[in-house]
Design an enzyme around this catalytic site. Structure first.
Site, PDB file in Angstrom:
ATOM      1  N   GLU A 153     -11.648  10.917  -4.782  1.00 25.33           N
ATOM      2  CA  GLU A 153     -11.340  10.644  -3.177  1.00 25.33           C
ATOM      3  C   GLU A 153     -11.238  12.036  -2.146  1.00 25.33           C
ATOM      4  O   GLU A 153     -11.122  12.781  -1.455  1.00 25.33           O
ATOM      5  CB  GLU A 153     -11.230   9.671  -2.653  1.00 25.33           C
ATOM      6  CG  GLU A 153     -10.975   9.836  -0.827  1.00 25.33           C
ATOM      7  CD  GLU A 153     -10.902   7.926  -0.828  1.00 25.33           C
ATOM      8  OE1 GLU A 153      -9.246   7.791   0.552  1.00 25.33           O
ATOM      9  OE2 GLU A 153     -11.321   7.058  -1.159  1.00 25.33           O
ATOM     10  N   GLU A 155      -7.144  -2.309   2.408  1.00 26.35           N
ATOM     11  CA  GLU A 155      -6.020  -0.789   3.135  1.00 26.35           C
ATOM     12  C   GLU A 155      -6.378  -0.332   4.793  1.00 26.35           C
ATOM     13  O   GLU A 155      -5.011  -0.819   5.005  1.00 26.35           O
ATOM     14  CB  GLU A 155      -6.800   0.201   2.384  1.00 26.35           C
ATOM     15  CG  GLU A 155      -6.449   1.155   2.633  1.00 26.35           C
ATOM     16  CD  GLU A 155      -7.409   2.716   1.995  1.00 26.35           C
ATOM     17  OE1 GLU A 155      -7.100   3.413   2.464  1.00 26.35           O
ATOM     18  OE2 GLU A 155      -7.637   2.621   1.146  1.00 26.35           O
ATOM     19  N   GLU A 184      -8.369  11.962  12.422  1.00 36.19           N
ATOM     20  CA  GLU A 184      -7.690  10.738  12.924  1.00 36.19           C
ATOM     21  C   GLU A 184      -6.367  11.228  14.485  1.00 36.19           C
ATOM     22  O   GLU A 184      -5.670  11.896  14.084  1.00 36.19           O
ATOM     23  CB  GLU A 184      -6.511  10.485  11.376  1.00 36.19           C
ATOM     24  CG  GLU A 184      -5.320   8.880  11.754  1.00 36.19           C
ATOM     25  CD  GLU A 184      -5.161   8.549  10.051  1.00 36.19           C
ATOM     26  OE1 GLU A 184      -4.589   7.807  10.659  1.00 36.19           O
ATOM     27  OE2 GLU A 184      -5.410   9.094  10.007  1.00 36.19           O
ATOM     28  N   LYS A 212       0.842  -1.177   0.108  1.00 35.44           N
ATOM     29  CA  LYS A 212      -0.120   0.083   0.346  1.00 35.44           C
ATOM     30  C   LYS A 212       0.648   1.709   0.064  1.00 35.44           C
ATOM     31  O   LYS A 212       2.025   1.138   0.960  1.00 35.44           O
ATOM     32  CB  LYS A 212      -1.008  -0.018   1.103  1.00 35.44           C
ATOM     33  CG  LYS A 212      -1.799   1.180   1.431  1.00 35.44           C
ATOM     34  CD  LYS A 212      -2.285   1.134   2.674  1.00 35.44           C
ATOM     35  CE  LYS A 212      -3.137   2.826   2.686  1.00 35.44           C
ATOM     36  NZ  LYS A 212      -4.113   2.912   4.270  1.00 35.44           N
TER      37      LYS A 212
END
Length: 566
Positions: free
Chosen positions: A542, A407, A363, A313
């Site tokens: 996105e 992910e 986050e 990733k």
């Protein structure tokens, strides 16, 4: 009569022997035109503070104190109390060659920290702002008296902090190190929980620092000289003075600098309207462009799919330079972001006379209190549905998506393993759930553990950043791909942003963020994770969704009469 608490000493290691290169007169400063001119002139040449990274952390601080004064009804009376206390301190200096003293006055009236910060117009001063997520507070410390007396009721929990000026700052162009962390901790104490260093660290300290990020260095932290603490049901105004003669920053210089800052602080606070003044976008330039974005994503997918690379990733980001017809006020912009800031942190960091780094990030990197530590895994993104039924369909699609599950699992398991390296047992609960924000929703998990030692805090910070959520996996392969592919400087975007305290600290991840220019416009940052099954166009969409919280506050079309004039 003030109540006071003091602390013991902290030991650390020396890193940079360079002495401070500026000083100010030790003569008394009054709030006059001459003093304001003097203050402005000095701030153009050097910061009215000391760089704690240039001291010797092995030499313990002489005193660390918090002094609390009686509660007053208004900010104006709090200012009077603090000015009086500062004058008294000046006439009766403490018998130490180094120290840090916080004076705090509780205010009956609840004042929003963002409103107070917006009222402080002298932008040569460094500024900071940090707000916990909705329904949470910035720590649970006994904020009135660190020695445990006068226990703090829940109504006094800290919600947001705004600060101007720096009693002591910490900045270096070299990567944030253990010695830098110890330099910061030298000025902090468990007994004085609200003496905190607020700041941020670059995403990749090994990359070259671009011109727009040069004022931040590789990291930048500050202990505010003057701050407004927004509490649940009330507020508190505080000043902090710090000095260290080994840094050529004496008590007299520090107290004069604090008085100079107090001259610039306004006690008149007006409720800030949660809207940006009418501003139009003249241009919006993306780096990379859509064409080069597609090429970068496809190149990453080739590496991931072929098996010739360990890369699983990688998170690729975009920088969008928005040029506007009028200046963007970073504090007003941040206040607007608070409207959709549920379950998100808001932050602002602005070195002296520099650009402002602001953000509205969902986050959490970690929160530590004593030996307890919490972290989160956040990955996978969908927009919100226009109705309850459609929103549930989107949620189910996200929960069942193999691409997003992969992910998310990479992020969660990476964080779990890093916590297990320094914790006695790690609990993951929930293992996979949905976190809904006003415009987007994500997969998330909560992780908790117990550190073996409080000194493991630096190891946790160094280990958790960068997480696979903002870099990729494996970390080094992803970092190298980003360094080779991205042609802009991420700066503090996607880096740790938050605060260190004596027995507690909290850091978010600096995503959903922007660097507001001193002129017209801003740089808006967003990123997205690329794994097997990613589609370049969907990933671009996105990015648009993530940056929309900023761009929706601006007008997208310039009126015809303005076009004709320009």
């Amino acid at each position: 009569m003030a109540t006071a608490c003091t602390s013991g000493h902290f030991l650390a290691r020396f890193i940079d022997p360079e002495p401070a290169k500026c000083s100010i007169s030790a003569s008394p400063i009054s709030c006059s035109r001459q003093s304001i001119h003097f203050f402005h002139h000095r701030y153009q040449s050097c910061s009215l503070s000391m760089n704690g990274c240039q001291g010797d952390p092995r030499a313990p601080i002489g005193t660390i104190e918090t002094r609390t004064f009686p509660t007053v009804p208004s900010p104006a009376l709090a200012m009077d109390t603090l000015n009086s206390a500062i004058s008294q301190l000046k006439s009766d200096p403490p018998p130490f060659t180094s120290g840090i003293i916080r004076l705090q006055v509780p205010i009956q009236q609840k004042i929003e920290a963002i409103d107070w910060l917006h009222a402080q117009h002298y932008h040569l001063l460094p500024r900071c702002f940090f707000s916990g997520r909705t329904r949470t507070c910035i720590g649970n410390s006994d904020i009135f008296n660190g020695n445990g007396h006068n226990s703090t009721p829940k109504t006094h929990n800290l919600v947001s902090v705004a600060g101007v000026g720096s009693a002591v700052f910490f900045r270096h162009i070299n990567p944030f190190s253990y010695s830098d962390w110890k330099s910061i901790k030298r000025f902090l104490s468990n007994n004085c929980p609200l003496i905190r260093a607020y700041g941020a660290i670059r995403f990749d300290a090994r990359s070259n620092i671009s011109s727009e990020w040069k004022d931040f260095g590789s990291f930048y932290f500050m202990v505010p000289q003057v701050e407004l603490d927004e509490l649940e049901g009330s507020s508190m105004l505080a000043t902090t003075v710090a000095w260290d003669t080994s840094l050529s920053w004496t008590w007299a210089m520090a107290i004069d600098a604090l008085q100079a800052t107090m001259c610039q602080v306004s006690a008149i606070v007006v409720k800030l309207r949660k809207e940006v003044p009418k501003t139009y976008i003249l241009s919006n330039n993306h780096i990379p462009s859509k064409t080069y974005w597609d090429l970068a994503v496809n190149r990453a997918l080739q590496l991931i799919d072929t098996g010739n690379s360990a890369l699983i990733k990688v998170v690729l980001a975009r920088s969008s330079r928005v040029v506007t017809t009028t200046d963007i006020d970073p504090i007003a912009w941040l206040a607007c972001l608070q409207i959709e800031g549920e379950n998100a942190y808001q932050f602002c960091l602005q070195p002296p006379n520099a650009r402002a780094f602001i953000g509205n990030t969902p986050e959490q990197l970690f929160h530590r209190k004593c030996l307890s530590i919490n972290s989160e895994a956040l990955a996978g993104t969908r927009g919100r549905g226009r109705s309850t039924t459609l929103d549930l369909q989107v949620e189910l699609d996200l929960l069942s998506s193999p691409k997003d599950h992969l992910e998310f699992t990479i992020v969660r398991e990476s964080i779990r393993k890093k916590l297990e390296a320094v914790c006695n047992g790690v609990v993951v609960e929930p293992k996979k759930a949905i976190r809904k924000l006003p415009r987007v929703q994500h997969l998330y998990a909560q992780l908790a553990g117990r550190l073996r030692s409080e000194d493991d805090e630096f190891d946790i910070l160094a280990s958790l950043h960068p997480s696979p959520a903002v870099c990729g996996f494996p970390t080094e392969e992803a970092r190298l791909f980003i360094a080779e592919t991205e042609v802009f400087d991420r700066g503090m975007y996607a880096g740790p942003v938050g605060w260190f305290g004596g027995g507690e600290s909290e850091f978010a991840v600096g995503i959903r963020s922007a660097l507001v220019e001193k002129g017209l416009g801003a740089l808006i940052y967003a990123g997205t994770g690329i794994v097997e099954g990613s589609n370049p166009s969907l990933e671009w969409d996105e990015l648009e969704l993530k940056t929309s919280q900023f761009t929706k506050l601006l007008k997208l079309e310039v009126p015809l009469h303005q076009k004709l004039i320009t």
